[in-house]
Design a protein around this motif. Structure first.
Motif, PDB file in Angstrom:
ATOM      1  N   LEU A  11       0.823  -1.216   0.000  1.00 22.97           N
ATOM      2  CA  LEU A  11       0.000   0.000   0.000  1.00 22.97           C
ATOM      3  C   LEU A  11       0.858   1.268   0.000  1.00 22.97           C
ATOM      4  O   LEU A  11       0.549   2.238  -0.698  1.00 22.97           O
ATOM      5  N   SER A  12       1.917   1.267   0.782  1.00 18.20           N
ATOM      6  CA  SER A  12       2.800   2.443   0.767  1.00 18.20           C
ATOM      7  C   SER A  12       3.445   2.603  -0.603  1.00 18.20           C
ATOM      8  O   SER A  12       3.521   3.709  -1.148  1.00 18.20           O
ATOM      9  N   GLU A  40      -6.936   0.694   5.487  1.00 13.89           N
ATOM     10  CA  GLU A  40      -5.484   0.752   5.686  1.00 13.89           C
ATOM     11  C   GLU A  40      -4.851   1.803   4.765  1.00 13.89           C
ATOM     12  O   GLU A  40      -3.976   2.561   5.158  1.00 13.89           O
ATOM     13  N   GLU A  43      -5.406   5.206   6.165  1.00 14.78           N
ATOM     14  CA  GLU A  43      -4.559   5.498   7.326  1.00 14.78           C
ATOM     15  C   GLU A  43      -3.124   5.806   6.915  1.00 14.78           C
ATOM     16  O   GLU A  43      -2.499   6.735   7.413  1.00 14.78           O
ATOM     17  N   ILE A  44      -2.620   5.009   6.011  1.00 18.47           N
ATOM     18  CA  ILE A  44      -1.244   5.220   5.546  1.00 18.47           C
ATOM     19  C   ILE A  44      -1.147   6.539   4.781  1.00 18.47           C
ATOM     20  O   ILE A  44      -0.180   7.303   4.926  1.00 18.47           O
ATOM     21  N   PHE A  46      -2.932   9.121   5.291  1.00 23.10           N
ATOM     22  CA  PHE A  46      -3.003  10.205   6.279  1.00 23.10           C
ATOM     23  C   PHE A  46      -1.611  10.500   6.847  1.00 23.10           C
ATOM     24  O   PHE A  46      -1.171  11.654   6.928  1.00 23.10           O
ATOM     25  N   ALA A  47      -0.909   9.435   7.233  1.00 20.85           N
ATOM     26  CA  ALA A  47       0.443   9.625   7.782  1.00 20.85           C
ATOM     27  C   ALA A  47       1.379  10.206   6.731  1.00 20.85           C
ATOM     28  O   ALA A  47       2.178  11.105   7.013  1.00 20.85           O
ATOM     29  N   ARG A  48       1.275   9.697   5.528  1.00 25.63           N
ATOM     30  CA  ARG A  48       2.139  10.168   4.431  1.00 25.63           C
ATOM     31  C   ARG A  48       1.892  11.652   4.165  1.00 25.63           C
ATOM     32  O   ARG A  48       2.835  12.443   4.035  1.00 25.63           O
ATOM     33  N   ALA A  50       0.658  13.795   6.236  1.00 22.15           N
ATOM     34  CA  ALA A  50       1.108  14.580   7.399  1.00 22.15           C
ATOM     35  C   ALA A  50       2.614  14.857   7.316  1.00 22.15           C
ATOM     36  O   ALA A  50       3.076  15.972   7.579  1.00 22.15           O
ATOM     37  N   LEU A  51       3.373  13.838   6.928  1.00 23.02           N
ATOM     38  CA  LEU A  51       4.825  14.013   6.808  1.00 23.02           C
ATOM     39  C   LEU A  51       5.173  14.961   5.661  1.00 23.02           C
ATOM     40  O   LEU A  51       6.014  15.848   5.802  1.00 23.02           O
ATOM     41  N   ARG A  52       4.508  14.753   4.543  1.00 28.67           N
ATOM     42  CA  ARG A  52       4.815  15.581   3.377  1.00 28.67           C
ATOM     43  C   ARG A  52       4.338  17.015   3.558  1.00 28.67           C
ATOM     44  O   ARG A  52       4.819  17.923   2.873  1.00 28.67           O
ATOM     45  N   GLY A  53       3.410  17.196   4.488  1.00 29.36           N
ATOM     46  CA  GLY A  53       2.907  18.541   4.740  1.00 29.36           C
ATOM     47  C   GLY A  53       3.692  19.306   5.790  1.00 29.36           C
ATOM     48  O   GLY A  53       3.376  20.461   6.089  1.00 29.36           O
ATOM     49  N   LEU A  54       4.706  18.677   6.353  1.00 27.95           N
ATOM     50  CA  LEU A  54       5.512  19.385   7.360  1.00 27.95           C
ATOM     51  C   LEU A  54       6.197  20.590   6.707  1.00 27.95           C
ATOM     52  O   LEU A  54       6.745  20.470   5.606  1.00 27.95           O
TER      53      LEU A  54
ATOM     54  N   ASP B 127       9.601  10.834   2.465  1.00 27.18           N
ATOM     55  CA  ASP B 127       8.554  11.862   2.533  1.00 27.18           C
ATOM     56  C   ASP B 127       9.076  13.282   2.758  1.00 27.18           C
ATOM     57  O   ASP B 127       8.342  14.240   2.534  1.00 27.18           O
ATOM     58  N   ARG B 155       5.223   4.630   8.694  1.00 24.27           N
ATOM     59  CA  ARG B 155       3.995   5.433   8.533  1.00 24.27           C
ATOM     60  C   ARG B 155       2.883   4.910   9.444  1.00 24.27           C
ATOM     61  O   ARG B 155       2.115   5.692  10.013  1.00 24.27           O
ATOM     62  N   ARG B 159       1.128   7.021  12.270  1.00 22.21           N
ATOM     63  CA  ARG B 159      -0.325   7.210  12.275  1.00 22.21           C
ATOM     64  C   ARG B 159      -0.909   6.803  13.641  1.00 22.21           C
ATOM     65  O   ARG B 159      -1.740   7.522  14.196  1.00 22.21           O
TER      66      ARG B 159
END
Lengths: 148, 169
Positions: A11-12, A40, A43-44, A46-48, A50-54, B127, B155, B159
């Motif tokens: 998925l990643s 899934e 969720e992944i 979302f985390a991705r 969040a990181l790329r939006g830092l 990322d 990730r 999360r």
């Protein structure tokens, strides 16, 4: 029989565009059929995101001026290049000190003086008051020159 | 810039912001990020002769990641300085008083800082530095499949950490 696997690291790779065409088709199929895979993925993602939006984290004011200052750069490079030599010099100094200390602490064989006369006397006294048979023969011995 | 190869000063001037950002995301604090950047620039200066014009930022990201991982290994050899290893008990450093809170970004940064180093490195290279998996694999000296797994697990941990602090989508 359900042969669909549990959601996994494909998925990643799917989100990152790192799957080949066949794998991507497979994952597309799982996503179309399975709410578990879709959950899934969300969720992944979302985390991705969040990181790329830092935001870009900036260095403190003056940091780059310090880094680019010729004096600072020179001093830093000099400090680094001197370090191995300092370590080598320190190691050599410790080794020399260890040798000096060892020579003072450990007695040298040259400095052990055998006190032959005293030993001989004490042995003679001891044998004169004992019946040790071999020593009793000492009186029979005589010094003879070595002849060819 | 002579023959396509920049000087280290040009690298620092033109790509320092990128380098510092990657260092900060890896280290999790400014003090360590500054050390990482300075050490990385020393390696850049030494390695510029061997640099093949291409993705300069990819090259810089690899260098600063290697500096970071070298430091992690050094601290592991000296337990008094070691980083906490178990993400379950890591308490992310509180922001300094002069740091302005940016809300969600702080939560994400704290969650990132709590990731085990091998996951954090993979996730940051992907990322933050935006490197393809193959370059990440080369940087970390692991197979591409391992990179894929570390990015995914990183990730997922991130999360979960954000969920536990209430920062969900």
């Amino acid at each position: 029989m359900n042969t669909r696997p549990a959601p996994d690291d494909r998925l990643s790779a799917y989100l990152d565009g790192e799957l080949d065409a066949a794998e991507r088709d497979t994952v597309d199929g799982y996503l179309a059929e399975s709410s578990e895979w879709r959950a899934e993925r969300d969720e992944i993602e979302f985390a991705r995101d969040a990181l790329r939006g830092l935001p870009v984290h900036e260095a403190r004011p003056g940091f780059w001026e310090d880094v680019l200052s010729p004096d600072v750069a020179k001093a830093r490079a000099g400090r680094r290049s001197r370090l191995p030599r300092l370590v080598a010099a320190g190691t050599a100094a410790v080794a020399v000190a260890a040798v000096v200390v060892a020579s003072l602490i450990i007695p040298s064989p040259d400095r052990v003086t055998p006190r032959i006369p005293a030993l001989s006397d004490s042995h003679a006294v001891r044998t004169s008051v004992s019946d040790e048979p071999v020593s009793q023969l000492a009186a029979l011995s005589m010094i003879t020159p070595f002849r060819k | 810039m002579a023959g396509g190869v920049p000087t280290w000063e040009e690298v620092a001037r033109d790509h320092g912001r990128f380098l510092y950002n990657v260092a900060y995301r890896l280290a999790g604090n400014d003090s360590d990020a500054q050390d990482l950047v300075q050490e990385a620039l020393l390696r850049v200066r030494k390695g510029l002769e061997r640099y093949q014009p291409g993705s300069l930022e990819g090259w810089l990201a690899r260098i600063v990641t290697n500096v970071f991982l070298d430091e992690v290994r050094r601290r592991r050899r000296r337990p008094a300085d070691s980083f906490p290893e178990d993400p379950d008990w890591v308490i992310p450093p509180a922001p300094a008083a002069d740091e302005v809170s940016t809300g969600f970004s702080d939560e994400v940064q704290a969650a990132l800082a709590a990731l085990p180093e091998e996951f954090r490195s993979a996730v940051v290279l992907c990322d933050v530095a935006d490197l393809p998996y193959e370059e990440i694999a080369e940087s970390l000296g692991v197979p591409v499949g391992t990179v894929r797994s570390r990015i995914h697990r990183g990730r997922r941990l991130l999360r979960n950490a954000l969920v536990s602090t209430g920062e969900t989508a």
